[in-house]
Write an enzyme that holds these catalytic residues in place. Sequence first.
Site, PDB file in Angstrom:
ATOM      1  N   PHE A  22      35.438 -50.697 -44.394  1.00 30.77           N
ATOM      2  CA  PHE A  22      35.013 -49.237 -44.854  1.00 30.77           C
ATOM      3  C   PHE A  22      33.670 -48.916 -44.137  1.00 30.77           C
ATOM      4  CE2 PHE A  22      32.367 -46.444 -47.598  1.00 30.77           C
ATOM      5  CZ  PHE A  22      33.283 -45.214 -47.356  1.00 30.77           C
ATOM      6  N   HIS A  23      32.533 -49.590 -44.280  1.00 28.80           N
ATOM      7  CA  HIS A  23      31.328 -49.099 -43.413  1.00 28.80           C
ATOM      8  C   HIS A  23      31.392 -49.295 -41.941  1.00 28.80           C
ATOM      9  CE1 HIS A  23      29.891 -49.481 -47.589  1.00 28.80           C
ATOM     10  NE2 HIS A  23      28.758 -48.732 -47.164  1.00 28.80           N
ATOM     11  N   LYS A  24      32.023 -50.192 -41.527  1.00 27.03           N
ATOM     12  CA  LYS A  24      32.448 -50.444 -40.180  1.00 27.03           C
ATOM     13  C   LYS A  24      33.114 -48.922 -39.526  1.00 27.03           C
ATOM     14  CE  LYS A  24      33.077 -53.849 -36.580  1.00 27.03           C
ATOM     15  NZ  LYS A  24      33.600 -52.792 -35.408  1.00 27.03           N
TER      16      LYS A  24
END
Lengths: 206, 290
Positions: A35-37
């Site tokens: 998700f963060h990437k």
Amino acid sequence: MRAVKIPISDEIIRSLKVGDPVALSGVMITGRDTFHKWLIDTFIKKTRPPQGDDLDISAALKPILDGGIIYHCGPVVSGLETKEYKFVAAGPTTSIREEPYQADVMKHFNVKGVIGKGGMGPKTLQGCQEVPGVYFHAIGGAATYIAQSVTRVLGVHKLDFGVPEAIWVIEVKDLPVVVTMDAHGGSLHQVVADSSGKVLADLLAR
Amino acid sequence: MRDLTNEFLELIRRAASDLPPDVEARLRAAIEKEEPGSAARGALETILKNIELARQNSTPICQDTGTPIFYVKHPEGWSTRKLRAQIRNALAEATKLSYMRPNAVDAIYDKNSGNNLGGDDFPTIHFEEIDGETLTVEVMLKGGGCENVGAQYSLPDNHLGAGRDLAGVRKVVLDAVHKAQGQGCAPGILGVAIGGDRGTGYSKSKEVLFDKIGTPNPDPKLAALEEQLTAESNQLGIGPMGFGGQTTVLDTKITGLHRLPASYFVTVSYMCWAYRRRKLTVTGDQVSYA
């Protein structure tokens, strides 16, 4: 234990200090490594053009993230076949893996807090001071207990990331956490790393 | 040979949801050492509540149901090919029943298989043929947070001033505990393998964790080092979850292996407090779980 409702105002965030036990209630999302990437690559650094449902999902997430919270959690979810989702086990995952991304995500989307375990580093601590935001520590491994605070699963995005990495939109009531990094530069993790480092140096010298 | 798929499913259910009594007893004892009202004590109280709830509801103690590692010891005549298939089927079923989280991710294509089966090596299954009539299957579920803080040192380590002896082993193990801080879900249990090559070091440092907590090492030299490492790790004051406190490590288990003259590896497997391991024993029609 202090009750805090999501979305959280700057005033309340600034009033939270390292060591405060907090019970969180409201709507939040889970998000971890993939998700963060995805957020960084697609919407912040824009090294990858939005694809498929990316733009729709970011539009849906923006109001939840604004003043909101990201929970570093890869849950065990039942009802995958019927889509009557229920969180069965939902403790925190190790947060430090998001250290390269977290501060940028918080600043870009005005995220007021992240929940995880193990604490985060100087970049996130700096981000917490700027946003302002805080790091909430949940009890690692206490997954069945914490899942009881998840009252409803409101939806899921990017299930193709896999169940643990998907973006689950959840409603929680009194999710128990402790503030371990605050908006004033305080970090329990830094304090413990330093004090245990001194003891280690003494032990190694023997 | 009989089909043990259902028994393997029950073994996995117990492993994921029912923490072994020796681990729970250590956690209960640890509570008394932490100050009332401290974050450390609060963490342990939550941990114990969670253990009870998970057992009662047959739900995972931790959402990271980990890498499933099986050790099968079988009498002559059992088909390891069939046992492997039964274990894999049981694991896929356990995932469907939410005892296990789908945890097998293809590292090249980033795709979660959805059923905890991936290639030939996920789950990990070790087979060994033994004398007698009794089949035993042990399973360990080791979460990613604690697996990530595992470490391997090649001695001498000049930075730590660690030479090729047990004094050097002590130094690198303490370094590993310090580096882990709370990220491996302290209080942890340390599995240490001295010697071997890099591969056997890692696998033996996990295997040694099957020994019961509180059982002293039969080698008095290692027993003394185990005790010292647990005590000194606790002096670091990292505490439950890294909140600061008295209990950082619950126990230490050490095993020695033969090594090459040129190599001296020390391998540390850090096991989180949610130390999930269970055993199935089958003799004829008799099936029991421990």
